[in-house]
Every structure is written in C-alpha cells, then in structure tokens.
Design an enzyme around this catalytic site. Sequence first.
Site, short mmCIF file in Angstrom:
data_model
loop_
_atom_site.label_atom_id
_atom_site.label_comp_id
_atom_site.label_asym_id
_atom_site.label_seq_id
_atom_site.Cartn_x
_atom_site.Cartn_y
_atom_site.Cartn_z
N SER A 44 0.84 -1.19 0.00
CA SER A 44 0.00 0.00 0.00
C SER A 44 0.88 1.26 0.00
O SER A 44 1.60 1.50 -0.95
CB SER A 44 -0.97 -0.04 1.19
OG SER A 44 -2.04 0.85 1.03
N ASP A 187 -6.09 -3.76 -1.79
CA ASP A 187 -4.95 -3.37 -0.96
C ASP A 187 -4.24 -4.57 -0.30
O ASP A 187 -4.87 -5.43 0.31
CB ASP A 187 -5.47 -2.44 0.14
CG ASP A 187 -4.37 -1.61 0.78
OD1 ASP A 187 -3.45 -2.21 1.36
OD2 ASP A 187 -4.46 -0.38 0.72
#
Length: 282
Positions: A44, A187
Amino acid sequence: MSGETALVLGGGGLTGIGWECGILYGLARAGVDLTAADLVVGTSAGSVVGAQLTSGLLTPQELYERQLGDATGESRAKLGAAVIARYALAMARSRNPKAYRQRVGAMALAARTAAEEAERREVLAARLVSHTWPERRLVVTAVDAHTGEPADFDRAGEAGLVDAVSASCAVPGVWPPVTVGGRRFIDGGVRSATNADLAAGYARVVVLAPIALGSGLVPSPAAQAARLRAAGARVLVITPSAAARKAFGRNVLDPARRDPAARAGLAQAAAHAAEAAAVWSG
C-alpha cells in the site's frame, strides 16, 4: 534468496508515505542508508515509497522533500466509520484469514467509491517518478478480491508497475479494486500491514510499519518479525512514535497530514539510528 538485506515498507495511507520517507532520510543522514537493500517489499503506502526508492532517480533527501509543502488540489479521502464497521463485521464472521479477505474483497467489489478505477490509476501514476519496474528486487503486495489469495507483483510478472502499485493502494470501500490480467485486486494491507514474511531467507531486515497493530486474522508486524528472528534473521521493526501518531491526525488519507508526518518521521529517525546500524551492518 538473492541477497542479504531486506527493507519492508508497510501500509498506512498518505501519512504512512510521509513518515516512511522521513524515517529513511533521517537514517540516511545518520549514516544508515537502507535504500541499497537487496529486496524491498512494499505494501500500500509502502509500495509508493518502494517504487520511488528503487527507481534510482531520487535520493532519500529528494524523496523526503517531495512530501513537504502545500497539498492543496490533491484529492482527500477518508476511511470512515461505516467502512471500518464493515471490516469489523467481516472479521467477526470469518473463521480464517482467507475467509476474511474474501469478505473484504466482496465488500470492495460492491462499494461505491469516490473515483473510478482509471481516474485513481492516473493519481498513482502521477506520484511515481518512474513507471517501469526497477532492476533491483521490488515486490508489491495485493490481494485477489474474489479469491482472497495474496498476490506478490514483481518485474517478472504480467502487472506493470503503476498497476501493481494501484492495486496495492486500493483501500477497500475507499478506492476501487484494480484490474490486472482480468482479475480484480485490493490493498495488500488486507493480508498484513507489512507482509514482512516475504523477507524470509534474508539475513538482515528492517521493517517500517506505520500501522503497528494486527489481529487474529491479520498478523501484526511484530508477530511476523518474530518468525523471521526465529528463522535466524536479524530484524528491526520501527513503528511511529507518540509524536508521529499525533502528526498523523485522525485521517491517514488526508494529503494535508503528509507533510507533518514526514517531519515527524525525520525527527524520530535519530532514536533508531544505532539499532538500525547494528542490524544493517551485520
């Protein structure tokens, strides 16, 4: 294993990006340059930092200075209470980590987000100084939104760097899942805030973890570091100080908080220089 040293850059929103850049520059000023790591794992926020770090186009100081200044005009998002409640419900209803990731993936696929996939990709592309995979080993993490299986993107795979980073940053319920090879990804932090286990086999590992917590279904950075140590690695985990957490504020996705987070990381770095040098020098 193709080297001795691994740098793990965890997720944590825009404040995580700023804080990690501050830590990296602060350590470099103290004589501990982590940017030459044989392996960089980015999750991320960490994928954004890792992609720029390994590009060879920015020094730690330049990377840090890119986080400073007026954030007017940048899109602001928020991980709201309703989205967090859906995460909590998915966790309560799941018996194992994969089931949890599948539930969160389903939520992400069904969610109405503030931007379309192509629009969000343009934002991430603008943040990166290079759109090609670096020569050095960079692994960008994500999760298959349908199956819940982890995905580890690198230069040998089908995903381009921008798509890989976009997938790794696709916060469920906030940003849309990203399409790579006909599959949809979310993510990488849904599996782990750092995915530090991907540094298994490396002798010296430094983990920068803007998010220090975990749960029964999402291992914490400390738990993953403990497993690396048990396998014989020398490991340091750096998490935000109290001052850094204050600088983050209540919304880690607020561009206006990236500057204070970066400055807090730079200020914090000195406290970790000696231990980082001990791990990194072997």
